[in-house]
Design a protein around this motif. Sequence first.
Motif, PDB file in Angstrom:
ATOM      1  N   ALA A 172       1.207  -0.848  -0.214  1.00  0.00           N
ATOM      2  CA  ALA A 172      -0.343   0.289  -0.231  1.00  0.00           C
ATOM      3  C   ALA A 172       1.093   1.101  -0.286  1.00  0.00           C
ATOM      4  O   ALA A 172       2.138   1.359   0.039  1.00  0.00           O
ATOM      5  N   ALA A 173      -0.119   2.528  -0.332  1.00  0.00           N
ATOM      6  CA  ALA A 173       1.133   3.007  -0.518  1.00  0.00           C
ATOM      7  C   ALA A 173       1.868   4.106   1.359  1.00  0.00           C
ATOM      8  O   ALA A 173       1.491   3.921   1.809  1.00  0.00           O
ATOM      9  N   ASN A 174       3.434   4.293   1.067  1.00  0.00           N
ATOM     10  CA  ASN A 174       3.530   4.832   2.172  1.00  0.00           C
ATOM     11  C   ASN A 174       3.364   5.704   2.773  1.00  0.00           C
ATOM     12  O   ASN A 174       2.577   7.021   2.530  1.00  0.00           O
ATOM     13  N   HIS A 175       3.294   5.956   3.966  1.00  0.00           N
ATOM     14  CA  HIS A 175       3.229   7.277   4.693  1.00  0.00           C
ATOM     15  C   HIS A 175       4.101   7.735   5.124  1.00  0.00           C
ATOM     16  O   HIS A 175       5.403   7.870   5.015  1.00  0.00           O
ATOM     17  N   LEU A 176       4.646   9.735   5.096  1.00  0.00           N
ATOM     18  CA  LEU A 176       5.589  10.633   4.997  1.00  0.00           C
ATOM     19  C   LEU A 176       5.007  11.256   5.938  1.00  0.00           C
ATOM     20  O   LEU A 176       3.683  12.164   5.563  1.00  0.00           O
ATOM     21  N   TRP A 177       5.008  10.506   7.593  1.00  0.00           N
ATOM     22  CA  TRP A 177       3.652  11.776   8.636  1.00  0.00           C
ATOM     23  C   TRP A 177       4.707  13.166   8.677  1.00  0.00           C
ATOM     24  O   TRP A 177       5.776  12.532   9.259  1.00  0.00           O
ATOM     25  N   LEU A 178       4.614  13.621   8.259  1.00  0.00           N
ATOM     26  CA  LEU A 178       5.600  15.636   8.507  1.00  0.00           C
ATOM     27  C   LEU A 178       4.344  16.091   9.728  1.00  0.00           C
ATOM     28  O   LEU A 178       3.747  16.828   9.767  1.00  0.00           O
TER      29      LEU A 178
ATOM     30  N   ARG B 172       0.181  15.658   9.266  1.00  0.00           N
ATOM     31  CA  ARG B 172       0.120  15.066   8.312  1.00  0.00           C
ATOM     32  C   ARG B 172       1.031  14.363   7.348  1.00  0.00           C
ATOM     33  O   ARG B 172       2.192  13.795   7.124  1.00  0.00           O
ATOM     34  N   ASP B 173      -0.009  13.998   6.555  1.00  0.00           N
ATOM     35  CA  ASP B 173       1.271  12.395   5.417  1.00  0.00           C
ATOM     36  C   ASP B 173       0.921  13.357   4.217  1.00  0.00           C
ATOM     37  O   ASP B 173       0.431  13.531   2.917  1.00  0.00           O
ATOM     38  N   GLY B 174       2.072  13.339   3.297  1.00  0.00           N
ATOM     39  CA  GLY B 174       2.761  14.414   2.375  1.00  0.00           C
ATOM     40  C   GLY B 174       3.412  13.318   1.125  1.00  0.00           C
ATOM     41  O   GLY B 174       4.078  13.979   0.659  1.00  0.00           O
TER      42      GLY B 174
ATOM     43  N   PHE C 147       6.969  12.392  -3.437  1.00  0.00           N
ATOM     44  CA  PHE C 147       6.564  11.000  -4.101  1.00  0.00           C
ATOM     45  C   PHE C 147       7.253  10.354  -3.117  1.00  0.00           C
ATOM     46  O   PHE C 147       8.618   9.235  -4.303  1.00  0.00           O
ATOM     47  N   ALA C 148       6.981   9.830  -1.766  1.00  0.00           N
ATOM     48  CA  ALA C 148       7.569   8.611  -2.066  1.00  0.00           C
ATOM     49  C   ALA C 148       6.385   7.484  -1.163  1.00  0.00           C
ATOM     50  O   ALA C 148       6.806   6.737  -0.491  1.00  0.00           O
ATOM     51  N   ALA C 149       5.401   7.846  -1.721  1.00  0.00           N
ATOM     52  CA  ALA C 149       4.485   6.356  -1.741  1.00  0.00           C
ATOM     53  C   ALA C 149       4.557   5.659  -2.360  1.00  0.00           C
ATOM     54  O   ALA C 149       3.868   4.524  -1.819  1.00  0.00           O
ATOM     55  N   PHE C 150       5.299   5.597  -3.391  1.00  0.00           N
ATOM     56  CA  PHE C 150       5.106   4.347  -4.461  1.00  0.00           C
ATOM     57  C   PHE C 150       5.977   4.696  -5.332  1.00  0.00           C
ATOM     58  O   PHE C 150       7.206   5.364  -5.006  1.00  0.00           O
ATOM     59  N   ASN C 151       6.458   3.640  -6.121  1.00  0.00           N
ATOM     60  CA  ASN C 151       7.890   3.849  -7.052  1.00  0.00           C
ATOM     61  C   ASN C 151       7.703   4.856  -8.224  1.00  0.00           C
ATOM     62  O   ASN C 151       6.368   4.909  -8.432  1.00  0.00           O
ATOM     63  N   ALA C 152       8.962   4.780  -8.827  1.00  0.00           N
ATOM     64  CA  ALA C 152       8.042   5.149 -10.578  1.00  0.00           C
ATOM     65  C   ALA C 152       7.833   4.760 -11.182  1.00  0.00           C
ATOM     66  O   ALA C 152       7.196   6.418 -11.797  1.00  0.00           O
ATOM     67  N   ASN C 153       7.148   4.092 -11.503  1.00  0.00           N
ATOM     68  CA  ASN C 153       5.868   3.946 -11.852  1.00  0.00           C
ATOM     69  C   ASN C 153       4.185   4.642 -11.332  1.00  0.00           C
ATOM     70  O   ASN C 153       3.478   3.962 -11.687  1.00  0.00           O
ATOM     71  N   GLY C 154       4.547   4.663  -9.764  1.00  0.00           N
ATOM     72  CA  GLY C 154       3.209   4.989  -9.116  1.00  0.00           C
ATOM     73  C   GLY C 154       2.689   4.080  -8.417  1.00  0.00           C
ATOM     74  O   GLY C 154       1.441   4.250  -8.211  1.00  0.00           O
TER      75      GLY C 154
ATOM     76  N   THR D 184      13.910  -0.043  -2.974  1.00  0.00           N
ATOM     77  CA  THR D 184      13.490   1.314  -4.029  1.00  0.00           C
ATOM     78  C   THR D 184      15.100   2.755  -2.919  1.00  0.00           C
ATOM     79  O   THR D 184      14.512   2.678  -1.461  1.00  0.00           O
ATOM     80  N   LEU D 185      15.335   3.384  -3.564  1.00  0.00           N
ATOM     81  CA  LEU D 185      16.250   4.487  -2.825  1.00  0.00           C
ATOM     82  C   LEU D 185      15.178   5.177  -3.346  1.00  0.00           C
ATOM     83  O   LEU D 185      15.014   5.531  -4.530  1.00  0.00           O
ATOM     84  N   TYR D 186      15.096   6.338  -2.465  1.00  0.00           N
ATOM     85  CA  TYR D 186      13.860   7.530  -2.655  1.00  0.00           C
ATOM     86  C   TYR D 186      15.668   8.591  -2.452  1.00  0.00           C
ATOM     87  O   TYR D 186      15.462   8.696  -0.993  1.00  0.00           O
ATOM     88  N   VAL D 187      15.809   9.389  -3.216  1.00  0.00           N
ATOM     89  CA  VAL D 187      16.536  10.372  -2.802  1.00  0.00           C
ATOM     90  C   VAL D 187      16.020  11.448  -2.706  1.00  0.00           C
ATOM     91  O   VAL D 187      15.044  11.854  -3.307  1.00  0.00           O
ATOM     92  N   ASN D 188      15.987  12.200  -1.668  1.00  0.00           N
ATOM     93  CA  ASN D 188      15.652  13.307  -1.221  1.00  0.00           C
ATOM     94  C   ASN D 188      16.082  14.625  -1.656  1.00  0.00           C
ATOM     95  O   ASN D 188      17.354  14.570  -1.583  1.00  0.00           O
ATOM     96  N   HIS D 189      15.158  14.950  -1.789  1.00  0.00           N
ATOM     97  CA  HIS D 189      16.020  16.820  -3.175  1.00  0.00           C
ATOM     98  C   HIS D 189      15.511  18.097  -2.334  1.00  0.00           C
ATOM     99  O   HIS D 189      14.842  18.443  -2.788  1.00  0.00           O
ATOM    100  N   GLY D 190      15.182  18.097  -0.812  1.00  0.00           N
ATOM    101  CA  GLY D 190      15.050  19.261   0.140  1.00  0.00           C
ATOM    102  C   GLY D 190      13.689  18.672   0.167  1.00  0.00           C
ATOM    103  O   GLY D 190      12.534  19.899   0.079  1.00  0.00           O
ATOM    104  N   GLY D 191      13.210  17.531   0.160  1.00  0.00           N
ATOM    105  CA  GLY D 191      11.681  17.767   1.068  1.00  0.00           C
ATOM    106  C   GLY D 191      10.573  16.617  -0.194  1.00  0.00           C
ATOM    107  O   GLY D 191       9.379  16.639   0.261  1.00  0.00           O
ATOM    108  N   TRP D 192      10.986  16.732  -1.636  1.00  0.00           N
ATOM    109  CA  TRP D 192      10.459  15.439  -2.115  1.00  0.00           C
ATOM    110  C   TRP D 192      11.420  15.292  -2.692  1.00  0.00           C
ATOM    111  O   TRP D 192      13.359  15.167  -2.612  1.00  0.00           O
ATOM    112  N   PHE D 193      10.645  13.962  -2.951  1.00  0.00           N
ATOM    113  CA  PHE D 193      11.733  12.779  -3.590  1.00  0.00           C
ATOM    114  C   PHE D 193      11.783  12.036  -5.100  1.00  0.00           C
ATOM    115  O   PHE D 193      10.696  11.883  -5.310  1.00  0.00           O
ATOM    116  N   SER D 194      13.062  11.510  -5.071  1.00  0.00           N
ATOM    117  CA  SER D 194      12.947  10.936  -6.988  1.00  0.00           C
ATOM    118  C   SER D 194      13.493   9.377  -6.449  1.00  0.00           C
ATOM    119  O   SER D 194      14.260   9.141  -5.713  1.00  0.00           O
ATOM    120  N   ASP D 195      12.366   8.477  -7.066  1.00  0.00           N
ATOM    121  CA  ASP D 195      12.995   6.947  -6.920  1.00  0.00           C
ATOM    122  C   ASP D 195      14.122   7.064  -7.857  1.00  0.00           C
ATOM    123  O   ASP D 195      13.928   7.132  -8.974  1.00  0.00           O
TER     124      ASP D 195
END
Lengths: 516, 559
Positions: free
Chosen positions: B291-297, B305-307, B312-319, B351-362
Amino acid sequence: MARAHFSQLVLVAILATAGDSHGLKTRDQPDIATGQVEFSLERRLAAATTPAERATVWGNEGMLLHAQRRLGEAQDAYHQAIDEHESARWRYLHGVALAESGALAESITDFRRAVVLAPDNMPAWYRLGTALLQAGDAAAAATALEQARVLAPKSALVLAALADVSILLDEPKEALALLSAAFRMEPEAGQLAYKIASVHRRLGHVAKAQAWLERDPGNRLAPTIDDPILLEVASLSRTPRFYRMAADWALARGDVGAAIDALRNAVSLAPSDVALHERLAAVLAEHAPREALADVERLLEMAPDSATGWRLLAWVLRLAPNASARAAQAAARSLALADLPATRVLAAALAMRDGRFDTAMSHYRHLTEAQPTEPHLHYWLGMSQLAAGDCQGVPPLQEALRLHAEWGEALLALARAEAICGETKGPDALSRATARAAALLRAREGPDTRLTLAFVLLAAGDVEAAADIARQQAPHPDATMLLEAIDHDTVPNTPFAPESAWWIPPEIRLAPEASP
Amino acid sequence: MGSRTSPAKPPHRFLCGGFLFASVLLAGSSAAAEEGSASTVRLVEVAADAGLDFRHVNGMTGERWILETVGAGVGVLDFDGDGLLDIWLVQGGTVPEDASEHAAAPDAPIDRLFRNVSADGQLRFLDITDASGVRANGYGMGIATGDVDGDGDTDVFLANYGPNQLFENVGDGRFREVSDPALRDAEWSVSASFADIDGDGRLDLYVANYLNFTLRAHKDCPDLSGRPSYCAPTAYPAVSDRLYQNLGKARFGDISRSAGIADRRAPALGVAAHDFDGDGRTDFYVANDGAANHLWLGQGEGTFRDGAELAFAAFNANGAPEAGMGVDAEDYDGDCDPDLFITHLATETNTLYVNHGGWFSDSTAGAGLAASSGPYTGFGTGWIDADNDGDLDLFSANGAVFPVERQRLAGDPYPLRQRNQLWVNDGAGIYRELKGAGALDTEEVSRGAAFADLDNDGDTDIVVSNNSGPPRLYRNDAPTTPWIGLELPQGTTATLEGEPCPVRRASTDGSYASANDPRLLFRLTRDEPHRVHLRWPDGRNTTTAPLRPNRYHRLNAKQ
C-alpha cells in the motif's frame, strides 16, 4: 545445472506420487497431477524425433509452467528447449521468466540473444531496454528502446520507457516530451499521468505536479504492449482451477451469472473433469434450472455413474410437467449409486407428491434413524403415515414438536391428527386440544387455523360448531372434506384433503426452499 | 564529557574515495584484504562462537498462517551502562488464537537478553535474561529502545502480536515491566520508533501496526497451480498505527486521533523518524506492505499530515505501491537531507528515494540497486560504512514470504530461505552488490537486522535475526580508518566542523522490527581531534571542543 535440476524435479514428482499411494504424501510435495504431467512430458519427448521437436516439447512445457507462475520450473524447461534447439521464442520466454522472478540482470543475456535471432521482435527489444535500465545502463537501454520505437512507433509503453532513460540521464524536459506524447496515445494509462507529475516536480512545477497527481489518483494502469508470445502464455494461465475459484468467489458475493460463466469456462478447459461438470450442473440447477437440464444430461452422458448427476436430474425434473416418473427414477438411480441424505430427502418428497406414501414413509424412516434430531424429518415421516390414513403418524409429529416446540406447521398438523385419530378423548385431552387450536387461531388467523379448530370441535362432539366453521371456509378442500365427513357422521380419514398443498414437501414446491 | 578508548584493533590510515572494485571476505576470520583493492569488506559470522545461543520459534503447524512469517527483530542496547552494546533477541512462540490473547505458558520460549562481555577483540555474550527480570512472553515481533523516563539508561518497548510491552530499565542491570494500559494496544504491531515529536525532551513513540489477523480468520491461499502458500496482506484488513505521547515517568497517552494518523489504515511494517522536509520538526516515514507508504510530516503541536504522495515517496517510479518491509533514513549522498531506502518483495526491487529538499525521486536503477534486489525479499536494512571508506554502503536481510520453488520441491518444510545482501558504495553513490561464497551467502529466513559497533573498534557489526532459526552476528573486520564516535540523546543531529553534510541523526529506529546502536560513527580523513556541530532535540545548536579520534564520546545537552 539447470538440466540436472529438472531431472531432480521429475524424480521428486514421481516419488511424491508413490508416497501418496502409501499415505506418505505431505502438504509440501507436488500433487499427483504434477507427476502425471511429468510422465506425459517423458512420453512426448520420446515421440519427438528431431532437436527442434524436442525443443518444442520442452518449450511448451515451459509455457504451461510459466502460465501457472511456476517460474523456476518454467525457466528450467525453456533452458532445456534452448539446449535442444535455440530459437528466439524460447530465448525470449526464458528471459521473461527470469525477469518475472526478479532476476533482471540475468534476463539481459536472453533478451540480447532473442533480438539477434529475431531482430523484428519488438517486445524483446523493449524488455531488453527495460532490463538494461534496471541494471543502470542508460546508454544501452536507450539503444534497445530506440530499436523498439522503430518497430512500434505508436507504442506509449516504449515512449514511457524512453522517458525513464531520460530521467536516469537527468534530462527531465526530454522525459516530459516523451511522456506527453505517450499520454496522448494512451490517456487512460494512469501510470503515465503519475510519471508526468513526477517530472513536473523534478522541474520545480509543484502546482502542475499536484494537478497531474489529482487527475486520476486511483488509476496506475500501465500502457499496453502487443506481445503475442506472452498472450499465448496468458491463455494457458486460464486454468480450470482458476475459473473454479473465480466461480466460488462470484457465488460468495452473490454474482450467480459470473459464477456460471466462470464454471462454463472451467468446463470448456477441462471437458473431461466430471467434478467440474457436476459443479456447473449444481449451480445451474439451483440458480438457473431452465438452463440446467441440458448440462445435466451432458454430464450423465459423460459419467453415467455420477450419483450427483442423477440427483441433479431428479432435482431439475421435479417440477417439470409429465416428468414425475423420470424424476423418481433418477432419484432412485442416484440413491443406488450413493446413499446421500439430500438424495433420499428428494426421493421421499417425490414419492409424497406422487402418492407413493409407503415409499415416502420408508425413506423418512431411514432418514429419521440416521438423523434423529432433525424435526422436519420426523414431521414428514408422520405426514407420510397420515397421508396413508395411518394414525401411527401421530407420534412422529409429537417428536418433531418435542425437538422444535414452536413449529407452527407441526402444531397445526398434530392438532388435526390427534382429532381424527381419537387422541382427544377424555376431558383433559379435549381441553388441551381445544386450547391448542384456539392458540393457533390467535397466532395465525386464517382458513387453516379456523379449520383446525373445526377438526378439534368435531372430535369433541360439537358437530354444529364444526360444521359452521367448515361452511364458512367452503369451498376450501379441507372444509369440503370435513363437511362430507359430518354428513356421514364420522371424522375425516386424513388431516388434510388429498389435494392439499400440506402434503407437498418443500423440496418440490414451486418456489424451491432447499438446494440440490 | 566522558570518553572511552576503544579500538580492539590498532587504527591505521586508510584512503577513502571512489573506487570501482571492492573485495569481499565474508567467511574466514583469517582472511586478508584482496591485494590492490581499495575497498574491503570483511564480515565474519561469529554468532555461535560469541555465545548467542538462541533459536527463533514461529509456532508454525503447517497451516501457513501469515503471522508465522513476519517476526522477529533484534535490538542492541547498552542496558547496563558498561559501554558495550548488549543484544536483545525477540521471540515468537506458540501462535495465540488472536491478538488479544497474551501468551504464554511458563515454559514457553521468551525473548532473550545477552550481555556483552567481549574482551581482547573477541565478541562474547552471556544470556542474562533470567537475572535481568525480563519476561517478554508475548508473541514478539519488534523492539524499540530509548530512555523513556529520562534517567540515563535504555528502556525497551516490544511490539507484539497481542498486547505490547514496555520494560523500564531500573538501573541495576534489571528491568521491570511497566503496566501502562495505554501502551498495551492489542493490535498486531511490528516496528516502533522513539522520537521526541514536541521538543519536550521526552521520547514519544510511534508504533507501526500491520493487519487484523486471527487464527479463526485464517484463509487458505493456494498459488495459481493450487499448491498451499501464504496469503498476501491483502487477504486481511489493515489497521491503523498508533502515536503515543510521553507523559513522563514512563507513562504514555494515545494521541493517534488528535495527531491525525488514526484514520489511515495500512499494513505497516517499518518506520523511521527524521526531519525529512527540513523544517526542524520530527517526521515519520512508514513503509507499508503493498500500500502507499506514509510520510507523516510534523505540523507542530503534536499533529501530522501525510505528505508522501506529493513528496513522491508513497509509490515507486511507476506510481505503484510496493511491499514495504524495512526502511532506513540517512543522508547517503551528503546533501544535508535524509534519503530513504526501503526493502521490498521479490520481483519488485528495493527502492532508493533520494531526497531533494523535501521531495523524493526513485533513484534505484541509477544507483545500481534495482536489478540485484529483484530476486530477493528484503526486510531488515541499513546504511552502514561496511568497508570503513567513509561512504555509506547498504545491507539487506532477506527471506521470502512465499515459498521458494526449488526449496519446496526439495521438501523443505519452511521454504522461504534466501541469502542476505551487501552493496558497496563506490564513493559516487553507485552501488555494486558484493557476492561470494561467504557468510552472507547462507540462505535463511532473515527478518531483523541491527547495526552496531559491538566491539567498539570503530566499525559497524551486524546482528541478523532469522525467523525459525538462529541469529547471525557478522563481526566487521575491515581495516580501520580514523573515526569519532558520539553518544548523544536520540534525535540530536551532528556534523563534523567544516563539513556541513552529511547530517547524521542519533536514533535507534529504522531497519525492520529492530533497534540499532544509538551512537553515531564518523569516518575521518585526518587522524586528529575534530569539533562537532550539534543540534539538540530542543533546537539549540552547539559546537564541541576538539574531540579525540578513535573513541566514543558521550555528550549531553548540558555540554
